[in-house]
Design an enzyme around this catalytic site. Structure first.
Site, PDB file in Angstrom:
ATOM      1  N   GLY A  12       0.323  -1.425  -0.185  1.00 28.54           N
ATOM      2  CA  GLY A  12       0.031   0.652  -0.154  1.00 28.54           C
ATOM      3  C   GLY A  12       0.740   1.458   0.251  1.00 28.54           C
ATOM      4  N   ARG A  73       0.907  -5.079  -5.512  1.00 29.78           N
ATOM      5  CA  ARG A  73       1.396  -6.418  -3.744  1.00 29.78           C
ATOM      6  C   ARG A  73       1.438  -7.093  -4.823  1.00 29.78           C
ATOM      7  NH1 ARG A  73      -2.585  -3.881  -1.045  1.00 29.78           N
ATOM      8  NH2 ARG A  73      -1.288  -3.305   1.101  1.00 29.78           N
ATOM      9  N   ASP A 104       5.193  -5.079   6.145  1.00 29.03           N
ATOM     10  CA  ASP A 104       5.911  -5.852   6.164  1.00 29.03           C
ATOM     11  C   ASP A 104       6.096  -6.830   5.640  1.00 29.03           C
ATOM     12  OD1 ASP A 104       3.409  -6.766   6.640  1.00 29.03           O
ATOM     13  OD2 ASP A 104       2.710  -7.660   8.832  1.00 29.03           O
ATOM     14  N   THR A 126       4.093   2.890   5.747  1.00 27.49           N
ATOM     15  CA  THR A 126       2.961   1.917   5.734  1.00 27.49           C
ATOM     16  C   THR A 126       2.434   3.326   6.862  1.00 27.49           C
ATOM     17  OG1 THR A 126       1.240   0.662   6.541  1.00 27.49           O
ATOM     18  CG2 THR A 126       3.807   0.148   7.537  1.00 27.49           C
ATOM     19  N   ILE A 127       0.702   3.073   6.156  1.00 26.69           N
ATOM     20  CA  ILE A 127      -0.067   4.184   7.286  1.00 26.69           C
ATOM     21  C   ILE A 127      -0.449   3.306   8.357  1.00 26.69           C
ATOM     22  CG2 ILE A 127      -1.026   5.707   5.128  1.00 26.69           C
ATOM     23  CD1 ILE A 127      -3.729   4.123   5.737  1.00 26.69           C
ATOM     24  N   ASP A 128      -0.356   2.194   8.328  1.00 28.53           N
ATOM     25  CA  ASP A 128      -0.992   1.529   9.402  1.00 28.53           C
ATOM     26  C   ASP A 128       0.418   1.259  10.430  1.00 28.53           C
ATOM     27  OD1 ASP A 128      -2.893   0.513   7.903  1.00 28.53           O
ATOM     28  OD2 ASP A 128      -2.236  -1.056   7.112  1.00 28.53           O
ATOM     29  N   ASP A 130       2.650  -0.541  11.383  1.00 22.00           N
ATOM     30  CA  ASP A 130       2.468  -2.155  12.110  1.00 22.00           C
ATOM     31  C   ASP A 130       3.648  -3.249  11.870  1.00 22.00           C
ATOM     32  OD1 ASP A 130       2.170  -2.763   9.434  1.00 22.00           O
ATOM     33  OD2 ASP A 130       0.715  -3.838   9.348  1.00 22.00           O
ATOM     34  N   ARG A 172      -5.139  -2.521   8.749  1.00 19.46           N
ATOM     35  CA  ARG A 172      -4.886  -3.778   9.043  1.00 19.46           C
ATOM     36  C   ARG A 172      -5.672  -4.461  10.460  1.00 19.46           C
ATOM     37  NH1 ARG A 172      -0.655  -6.904   6.054  1.00 19.46           N
ATOM     38  NH2 ARG A 172       0.487  -5.742   7.510  1.00 19.46           N
TER      39      ARG A 172
END
Length: 320
Positions: A12, A73, A104, A126-128, A130, A172
């Site tokens: 993303g 992806r 990841d 990544t904005i998440d 994570d 997520r």
């Protein structure tokens, strides 16, 4: 000797990826290295779609969201024969190192290249937020600002019509964006994947807030925790209050990166060149207590765990 470096963005998109690309190109230029931008992530690497980036290509991209290189992806990259073609594509034009910007999943792709003997370094984009081992990822703070702006606007309607709004936030399986936005946005309730909750408890808390004079509520929830439409129906029936849902969706990924994301991306980009030129490989870059550091990619993927920011969680508990 490292003198030609490929760079790609994968997964993303995240605001600040362009700032990282710019930083890599400028740092490499000063180190007398060439940088080749790979279009559309690992797929472009396999299809041999690369361009030699010069300073003019990146001089005005620091304020642009998304990624000028494009991103995909590409699950096919986990096929060893595909990776061999990708590595040969780089070697054929003299590229001897790769920088990957992503989350990841992108780290896993980078690790698979590294295991085949090709030097590689990763940046967390990544904005998440994570990715294990780093306090923040490139793009997180811009997405947070976007979410808070949306909450501020939704609150106007929530107050005017005395409604409950359930707002779904990206992440997520990580609640960092939701938690931070709930505090910054002054939300009444927050639901996170890291913290167990019961809909009945949420009903009781909202009813208690109504008894104490609150006529509206904004409930922030991380995606995938539950079906927010079903939750809205349940709350509406139990509380007898008009309840609406809002899914912020991919708007959270867009927009010009905020200053912190530009600075973080620039620091990490420069550091990635420094690592490669000093013989490091198979590393991923992180920020810890405002210091730029690195870990082994395999540790970040397999051995380290991302933990929720407990201090922020305690603040949230004390102000709801």
């Amino acid at each position: 000797m490292i003198n030609k470096i490929a760079i790609l963005t994968s997964g993303g998109d995240a605001p600040g990826m362009n700032a990282a690309i710019r930083s890599v190109v400028y740092a490499a230029f000063r180190a007398k290295c060439d940088v080749f931008g790979v279009y559309d992530g690992f797929l472009g690497l396999y299809e041999n779609r690369m361009i030699n980036l010069n300073l003019d290509h990146v001089s005005d991209i620091i304020s642009k969201g998304g990624t000028i290189l494009g991103s995909t992806r590409y699950s096919g990259f986990f096929n060893k024969s595909i990776r061999k073609i990708a590595i040969n594509n780089m070697k054929n034009i003299g590229i001897n190192a790769l920088i990957v910007i992503g989350g990841d999943g992108s780290y896993s792709g980078a690790m698979s290249i590294f295991k085949m003997g090709f030097p590689c370094v990763c940046l967390p984009g990544t904005i998440d937020n994570d990715v294990a081992g780093t306090d923040y990822t490139i793009g997180y703070f811009t997405a947070l600002e976007t979410i808070v702006e949306a909450i501020d606007k939704l609150r106007d309607t929530s107050i005017s019509h005395q409604r409950i709004f359930i707002v779904e936030v990206m992440g997520r399986y990580c609640g960092d964006l939701t938690l931070a936005a709930s505090v910054a946005g002054g939300c009444e309730f927050v639901i996170l994947p890291e913290v167990d909750y019961l809909p009945e408890e949420l009903v009781n808390r909202i009813k208690l807030s109504i008894i104490h004079g609150r006529k509206h509520a904004i409930v922030l929830i991380t995606e995938r925790v539950c079906d927010i439409n079903e939750l809205a129906v349940f709350l509406g029936n139990e509380i007898k209050c008009e309840t609406r849902t809002t899914v912020l969706g991919h708007i959270q990924r867009g927009g010009s990166p905020v200053a912190y994301d530009r600075i973080l991306a620039s620091r990490m980009g420069v550091y990635s060149i420094e690592l490669l030129l000093n013989g490091y490989s198979g590393k991923c870059i992180a920020v810890k207590n405002d210091k730029i550091i690195h870990y082994d990619i395999i540790d970040t993927i397999k051995n380290m765990k991302r933990v929720i920011k407990t201090d922020l969680l305690e603040i949230a508990k004390n102000i709801y």
